[in-house]
Design a protein around this motif. Structure first.
Motif, short mmCIF file in Angstrom:
data_model
loop_
_atom_site.label_atom_id
_atom_site.label_comp_id
_atom_site.label_asym_id
_atom_site.label_seq_id
_atom_site.Cartn_x
_atom_site.Cartn_y
_atom_site.Cartn_z
N ARG A 177 0.56 -52.48 4.65
CA ARG A 177 0.56 -51.02 4.81
C ARG A 177 -0.06 -50.34 3.61
N PHE A 214 -2.78 -55.09 12.70
CA PHE A 214 -1.87 -55.04 11.56
C PHE A 214 -1.19 -56.39 11.37
N GLU A 243 4.18 -57.32 5.30
CA GLU A 243 3.97 -56.10 6.07
C GLU A 243 3.87 -54.88 5.15
N ARG A 244 4.72 -54.81 4.13
CA ARG A 244 4.64 -53.67 3.22
C ARG A 244 3.34 -53.72 2.43
#
Length: 341
Positions: free
Chosen positions: A205, A223, A201-202
């Motif tokens: 982003r 996402f 997830e990081r």
């Protein structure tokens, strides 16, 4: 992140998002095997629910569909085209390719990830499938490979659409420098060690902040789709090697002179060309639009001030309209030429 900020060291580790949005409809994925090469190809089964192809209501749906090939950028995959392809499916019998080592395509047997090798892979596929001439669309690194194909095999390309093509810049943006650093031997592995504890997830982003003009346009489902694909990629034993060698191949393509220079090859392209540039692109400078327009003879230009590096993912409807205009113009010119002959 502003266009003048230097991104985190690993931001450029995957310069193009690995997956498209979850709004896409049903898709079919198939593989083709050539000597020393296996390619995965993705095609839409139909328009996504709730979305209408711009221009499709004017009778275009009754026309015979023409073949098209979509080519992603560094770190991306065929899923990068999952929003755009259905919007053109009434006109184009399109398929998006996973370049060797990306998406679902395994590495090539010869380990060659140069732009020329990617162009050869596309040519070999088109020759073997007998699909040419095609409407060829490329983003970023895929735009560089598509330019080579159009220059050396004009018989295979009917029209050319380039979205933020990775063509040589004398003064690249600061935000693009870490991507170039991936070409330095060992840097990709260093990125891997420095970011070992980062979650998918990081990582996602960071990539979206680099590639999108407005990352807020990405839905939660989109996402999550990108993060899941990122997690899958990180488990592949060849992931970092492919990234390093592909980045090196792209940097090397920037340094080639003579007839192999990408700008020189752009001048040789005969196919009607559409150029798409985003005003918030942090990887390919918006100022390159003017040089590209001069290099590709008679090229059409679509500028999207709010778009980043992947306009076909951020503004697929706007890109689809521009592609339709290119197709209509090419069709009109072809009809006129046939009338004069």
């Amino acid at each position: 992140m502003s266009s003048t900020e230097s991104p985190d060291t690993a931001t450029a580790a995957l310069p193009v998002p690995p997956a498209g949005s979850s709004r896409r409809g049903a898709e079919t994925v198939r593989t083709v095997t050539l000597p020393g090469l296996t390619l995965a190809l993705r095609s839409p089964d139909g328009p996504p629910a709730g979305r209408t192809a711009p221009g499709a209501a004017d009778g275009g749906a009754t026309r015979p569909r023409e073949p098209a090939l979509y080519v992603h950028g560094l770190g991306g995959s065929s899923q990068n085209w999952s929003d755009l392809m259905p919007l053109l499916a009434d006109r184009l019998d399109g398929e998006a390719v996973d370049l060797p080592g990306f998406g679902l395509s395994p590495p090539p047997d010869d380990g060659n990830y140069s732009v020329s090798a990617q162009a050869r892979a596309l040519i070999r596929h088109l020759d073997a499938a007998g699909r040419g001439p095609v409407h060829l669309l490329g983003n970023s690194m895929g735009g560089a490979a598509a330019t080579r194909v159009a220059a050396v095999r004009p018989d295979l390309v009917r029209t050319l659409t380039l979205i933020s093509p990775a063509l040589p810049e004398l003064r690249p943006q600061r935000t693009a420098v870490p991507t170039a650093l991936l070409a330095v031997p060992g840097i990709a592995r260093l990125f891997s060690r420095l970011t070992h504890d980062w979650t998918p997830e990081r990582r996602t982003r960071e990539v979206l902040a680099l590639c999108y003009g407005d990352p807020g346009r990405v839905s939660p489902e989109g996402f999550n789709s990108a993060a899941d694909e990122y997690a899958r990629r990180l488990e592949l034993p060849y992931f970092w090697e492919v990234m390093e060698r592909s980045a090196r191949g792209l940097v090397n393509a920037y340094t080639l002179g003579g007839q192999h220079n990408l700008w020189r090859q752009a001048e040789r392209v005969l196919a009607p060309t559409l150029l798409v540039y985003g005003g918030r692109d942090r990887l390919v400078s918006f100022r390159m639009a003017r040089r590209a327009a001069a290099a590709f003879r008679g090229a059409r230009m679509l500028t999207l001030p709010e778009a980043g590096h992947v306009a076909m993912m951020e503004y697929p409807e706007a890109v689809a309209r521009a592609v339709r205009e290119l197709l209509d113009s090419e069709e009109t010119d072809a009809t006129a030429d046939a009338g004069r002959s």
